[in-house]
Design an enzyme around this catalytic site. Structure first.
Site, PDB file in Angstrom:
ATOM      1  CG  HIS A  86       2.497   6.645  -1.503  1.00 20.97           C
ATOM      2  ND1 HIS A  86       2.097   6.930  -2.778  1.00 20.97           N
ATOM      3  CD2 HIS A  86       1.363   6.317  -0.823  1.00 20.97           C
ATOM      4  CE1 HIS A  86       0.781   6.784  -2.865  1.00 20.97           C
ATOM      5  NE2 HIS A  86       0.319   6.407  -1.699  1.00 20.97           N
TER       6      HIS A  86
ATOM      7  CG  ASP B 285      -1.877   1.148   1.286  1.00 22.99           C
ATOM      8  OD1 ASP B 285      -2.569   1.353   0.267  1.00 22.99           O
ATOM      9  OD2 ASP B 285      -1.943   1.858   2.318  1.00 22.99           O
TER      10      ASP B 285
HETATM   11  C1  BG6 Z   1      -2.868   5.946  -0.020  1.00 23.76           C
HETATM   12  C2  BG6 Z   1      -2.928   4.702   0.798  1.00 23.76           C
HETATM   13  O1  BG6 Z   1      -2.263   5.705  -1.256  1.00 23.76           O
HETATM   14  O2  BG6 Z   1      -2.139   6.938   0.682  1.00 23.76           O
HETATM   15  C3  BG6 Z   1      -3.539   4.976   2.152  1.00 23.76           C
HETATM   16  O3  BG6 Z   1      -3.697   3.718   0.114  1.00 23.76           O
HETATM   17  C4  BG6 Z   1      -2.825   6.103   2.848  1.00 23.76           C
HETATM   18  O4  BG6 Z   1      -3.536   3.799   2.966  1.00 23.76           O
HETATM   19  C5  BG6 Z   1      -2.707   7.313   1.932  1.00 23.76           C
HETATM   20  O5  BG6 Z   1      -3.568   6.449   4.012  1.00 23.76           O
HETATM   21  C6  BG6 Z   1      -1.815   8.377   2.542  1.00 23.76           C
HETATM   22  O6  BG6 Z   1      -1.881   9.548   1.772  1.00 23.76           O
HETATM   23  P1  BG6 Z   1      -1.691  10.983   2.425  1.00 23.76           P
HETATM   24  O7  BG6 Z   1      -1.755  11.909   1.258  1.00 23.76           O
HETATM   25  O8  BG6 Z   1      -2.798  11.171   3.410  1.00 23.76           O
HETATM   26  O9  BG6 Z   1      -0.350  10.960   3.097  1.00 23.76           O
END
Ligand code: BG6
Length: 481
Positions: free
Chosen positions: A238, A233
């Site tokens: 990321h 995930d």
């Molecule tokens: C998403 C994930 O891609 O990114 C989530 O699937 C996560 O689990 C989210 O909570 C986090 O994104 P941000 O922008 O809130 O840091």
């Protein structure tokens, strides 16, 4: 300082899955904000497409309510003017229904983009129909969301499916972290200043810590999340992107293939992870708090809601400088940051009366976007040479005045980049595949060994075992607070 808004060309954006969560939470609000910023040309049309027989009025109603919920303070004339740009058509992704109406609505010379906010199993069906009904042409753009596959094999097969109908230059794979203003700032800081490059290697950097800590659990997303876990995930996409931006060589130009070529080289240079360099965790419950297993609805789940890794990059620049990555849900606070911890000075001329603290450059992605450099100075006053560490702290909001106050959401930037035809902040197919090729054996290893994540308390800093990952090498994690 005034931020400039450069209008984009007239466009027709079709959102498949327009009634879904992502469309309501992110896509429609992002388009609305761009509309309010004056970036959306008067001829632009946003066409919602989904299975439900909703009609344009129904879709406009849905959009009004989504904006009411997700864009605080919106309403009135601006919302009414914006919904005037919306149309809707009910389409059958696996049949023929609705496609000729969609063809009718998209006819005309504008830039056409198709946002696949649907299950990946429908990508092939949609792509094929867009072609056979003559809706998409060689200039059209396709936007696809993560998860892009759940392993190398499925990602390859998705890439192959899309490639049957569209060229790579038409495919925009979203990783919303790349659209975050401060993530783009990583590149500006590294490549817009001469200051850092000469220090940016194993010679002067002891290690790097990348943290994405969340306070939220997996409430409501358990079904998806339990099949993914933190590795799929968050890390495969990321955190991997953040790692690439910190570690990559300077691209020769800020252009899509030049940047993505350099990121790909980093991913390919990652050493395979050793089991002792991985810590997995799963949050527990407690008084009034649900545990991960309760949230996911899987009583004996072995899925990790936390993962910490020691990553080595096998190239000249980074050999010997570990990158520690950690991410988790239900942690003490919400913080995303990258900390570059420099080496200590080789010899303290001040007689060892300080502990020779290293410089640390911290880039905060959220909240309070900004940068901080910890430096050593002399403590004021007489009484000898006493040294102290002080932060050179800058929040971007303060530094940029009003231009820094209203930082646009990642989706605003990314959708406008699609319309502009700029792929720099999107993942290329080979990049996604390389990232899976690195994560797959790790996940396969857990499955083979029947590995179970270590429990950690909700709203803590994660499992104890993660501390050891650094302690055993005389290092420590930065506080999550
Ligand atoms: C998403 C994930 O891609 O990114 C989530 O699937 C996560 O689990 C989210 O909570 C986090 O994104 P941000 O922008 O809130 O840091």
């Amino acid at each position: 300082m005034v931020s400039r808004t450069i209008p984009v060309e007239p466009f027709k954006l079709v959102i498949f899955g327009a009634t879904g969560d992502l469309s309501r939470r992110k896509i429609l609000p992002a388009l609305f904000r761009r509309f309010c910023a004056g970036q959306m040309p008067p001829e632009a049309r946003v066409i919602g497409a989904a299975r439900t027989e909703l009609g344009t009025d129904g879709f406009r109603k849905l959009a009004r309510s989504a904006l009411g919920e997700f864009v605080p303070g919106s309403g009135g004339e601006a919302v009414e003017a914006f919904v005037g740009h919306l149309d809707y058509v009910a389409v059958d992704a696996v049949g023929d229904g609705g496609w000729s109406e969609l063809a009718e609505l998209t006819r005309g010379g504008a830039v056409s983009a198709f946002y696949f906010s649907v299950a990946p199993s429908l990508f092939g069906n949609l792509a094929e129909r867009l072609k056979t009904h003559g809706i998409a042409d060689r200039d059209s753009r396709l936007v696809v969301e993560k998860p892009f596959g759940r392993d190398l094999e499925s990602a390859r097969s998705l890439n192959a499916t899309l490639a049957e109908h569209f060229d790579e230059t038409q495919i925009y794979r979203i990783d919303h972290y790349l659209g975050k203003e401060t993530v783009q700032n990583l590149m500006a800081v590294r490549f817009g200043n001469i200051l850092f490059e000469s220090l940016w290697s194993e010679r002067y950097i002891d290690h790097v810590q990348i943290t994405v800590a969340e306070t939220v659990g997996v409430e409501g997303r358990g079904q998806y999340y339990d099949r993914a876990g933190a590795m799929r995930d968050m890390v495969q996409n990321h955190l991997m992107q953040l790692l690439c931006l910190i570690a990559m060589e300077p691209p020769f130009r800020f252009d899509s293939d030049a940047v993505r070529d350099e990121k790909l080289k980093v991913i390919r240079a990652l050493e395979p992870l050793a089991p002792e360099d991985i810590v997995r965790g799963q949050y527990g419950g407690g008084e009034g708090l649900t545990s991960y297993r309760e949230d996911a609805g899987v009583p004996d789940s072995a899925t990790e809601s936390y993962v910490a890794l020691k990553v080595n990059i096998a190239n000249w620049r980074w050999a010997g400088t570990p990158f520690y990555l950690r991410t988790g849900k239900r942690l003490k606070s919400r913080v995303s940051e990258i900390a570059v911890v420099f080496r200590r000075v080789p010899h303290s001329i001040f007689g060892g009366q300080t502990d020779n603290t290293p410089n640390v450059l911290t880039i905060r992605l959220q909240p309070d976007e900004g940068m901080n450099l910890r430096v050593t100075i002399k403590e004021p006053g007489p009484g000898g040479m006493r040294l102290v560490e002080v932060p050179l702290d800058m929040t971007f909001a303060e530094a940029l005045g009003s231009a820094g106050e209203d930082i646009p959401d990642a989706y605003e930037r990314l959708i406008m980049d699609v319309i502009r035809g700029n792929q720099t902040l999107f993942m290329r197919g080979d990049e996604v595949e390389a990232a899976w090729a690195w994560t797959d054996p790790v996940i396969a290893g857990w499955e083979e060994r029947g590995d179970r994540p270590a429990p950690y308390d909700s709203y803590s800093t994660g499992p104890e075992e993660a501390l050891m990952l650094l302690h055993r090498e005389g290092r420590r994690w930065r506080e999550i607070d």
